[in-house]
Design an enzyme around this catalytic site. Structure first.
Site, short mmCIF file in Angstrom:
data_model
loop_
_atom_site.label_atom_id
_atom_site.label_comp_id
_atom_site.label_asym_id
_atom_site.label_seq_id
_atom_site.Cartn_x
_atom_site.Cartn_y
_atom_site.Cartn_z
N ASP A 1 -1.09 -6.09 -0.55
CA ASP A 1 -1.49 -5.56 0.76
C ASP A 1 -2.99 -5.37 0.86
OD1 ASP A 1 0.63 -5.25 2.51
OD2 ASP A 1 1.14 -3.23 1.83
N GLU B 1 9.34 -4.50 10.19
CA GLU B 1 9.68 -3.17 9.65
C GLU B 1 10.23 -2.24 10.73
OE1 GLU B 1 6.81 -1.24 7.10
OE2 GLU B 1 7.97 0.61 7.04
N GLU C 1 -1.32 -5.87 8.34
CA GLU C 1 -0.50 -5.35 9.45
C GLU C 1 -1.13 -5.70 10.79
OE1 GLU C 1 0.11 -1.15 8.91
OE2 GLU C 1 0.98 -1.42 6.91
N LYS D 1 -1.12 -9.50 2.37
CA LYS D 1 -0.40 -9.11 3.59
C LYS D 1 -1.30 -8.19 4.39
CE LYS D 1 3.24 -6.12 3.62
NZ LYS D 1 2.69 -5.01 4.44
N ASP E 1 0.84 -1.21 0.00
CA ASP E 1 0.00 0.00 0.00
C ASP E 1 0.88 1.26 0.00
OD1 ASP E 1 0.88 -0.20 2.60
OD2 ASP E 1 -1.11 -0.03 3.52
N SER E 2 2.21 1.07 0.05
CA SER E 2 3.12 2.19 -0.20
C SER E 2 2.87 2.78 -1.59
CB SER E 2 4.58 1.72 -0.07
OG SER E 2 4.82 0.58 -0.86
O1 KIV Z 1 3.54 -1.15 1.66
C1 KIV Z 1 4.72 -1.55 1.62
O2 KIV Z 1 5.51 -1.22 0.72
C2 KIV Z 1 5.17 -2.42 2.70
C3 KIV Z 1 6.64 -2.67 2.79
C4 KIV Z 1 7.30 -1.48 3.37
C5 KIV Z 1 6.94 -3.90 3.55
O3 KIV Z 1 4.39 -2.86 3.48
#
Ligand code: KIV
Length: 274
Positions: free
Chosen positions: A88, A187, A120, A118, A49-50
């Site tokens: 994510d 992280e 969190e 993924k 989600d970055s």
């Molecule tokens: O969203 C992302 O890029 C991440 C990485 C920093 C692991 O979760």
């Protein structure tokens, strides 16, 4: 259907089996062309989600939607043949209940073709992780600095800076692992803590600003390539692609301004008749 001649894609089971073995290589990716370049070099690509910060210019990851993740996830799957693609779950799409998480995670899997999701969080997400895994959705966990919680963490802050915080973070990592996650991102945390967690859990740990003792590493693609203007302290830039793009655009602009582009021989209808 025959799979002869096709490259087989890595799965979450392959990644899980790499605990303590050859380090797992991973990067984020958001687009088909870049994913295609990375495909043969990495074990998995994370459509993180970055993407909200890197591609869409948001200040943080909170505004990212399920639709954005699906659009970028599908592009990365289309661009790759070999790497496992992990997508994510964005903020607000899984925290409410295991059922809501299943609805949104299954939509991501169905509409992108990715191999895992993924999410969190530690102990408080264990029930949800178990619910998803038992229903066929491979889950990668993520503890330490969890960017979707910056408002409760007080910002993008490294975690476990003092030893009195370590037991709680270890309990989070163990809960994620016990719930059936196939790997876990660590992280931005104190290096000895990341090394300790890698010993403590039976699943691969994937470090980002954590420790070289982790079972694998991940970086945000644009940070690693030198495209992002400001990167976190721990990031090593393996290229200066931002400068290369700047130079190429400047050369193009100059050639347009001095009327040397396009060259006459490359203009339709301008080739001399033979
Ligand atoms: O969203 C992302 O890029 C991440 C990485 C920093 C692991 O979760």
């Amino acid at each position: 259907m025959s799979s002869q001649g096709s490259v087989s894609r890595l799965t979450s089971v392959d990644i899980r089996s790499r605990k303590g073995g050859v380090p797992i290589v991973s990067l984020t990716a958001y687009s088909a062309n870049i994913a295609a370049i990375a495909d043969s070099h990495v074990d998995f690509l994370l459509v993180g989600d970055s993407v909200g910060m890197v591609v869409h210019g948001f200040e943080n990851t909170l505004p990212v939607t399920l639709e954005m993740m699906i659009m970028h996830g599908a592009a990365v799957v289309r661009g790759t043949k070999r790497a496992l693609v992990v997508v994510d779950l964005p903020f607000g799409t899984y925290e409410e209940s295991p059922q809501v998480a299943f609805r949104n995670a299954s939509r991501i899997m169905r509409e992108t073709g990715c191999g895992a999701v993924k999410l969190e969080g530690g102990r408080h997400m264990a029930e949800t992780i178990r619910y998803l895994v038992e229903r066929g959705i491979p889950v990668m966990g993520h503890v330490g600095l969890t960017p979707q919680s910056i408002n409760t963490l007080g910002g993008f802050r490294a975690q476990g800076r003092t030893e009195d915080q370590w037991d709680a973070i270890e309990a989070d990592a163990k809960a994620v692992s016990d719930a059936g996650a196939f790997a876990i991102v660590l992280e931005a945390m104190a290096e000895p803590l990341a090394a300790r967690l890698t010993q403590a859990v039976p699943i691969p740990t994937i470090g980002i600003g954590a420790s070289s003792a982790c079972d694998g590493q991940i970086l945000v693609m644009d940070d690693m390539l030198g495209i992002t203007p400001r990167v976190p302290k721990f990031v090593k830039q393996f290229g200066q692609i931002g400068h290369a793009i700047d130079r190429a655009i400047a050369d193009y602009a100059a050639s347009v301004r001095n009327r040397s582009f396009p060259a006459p021989e490359h203009t339709y209808g301008m080739k001399p008749k033979s």
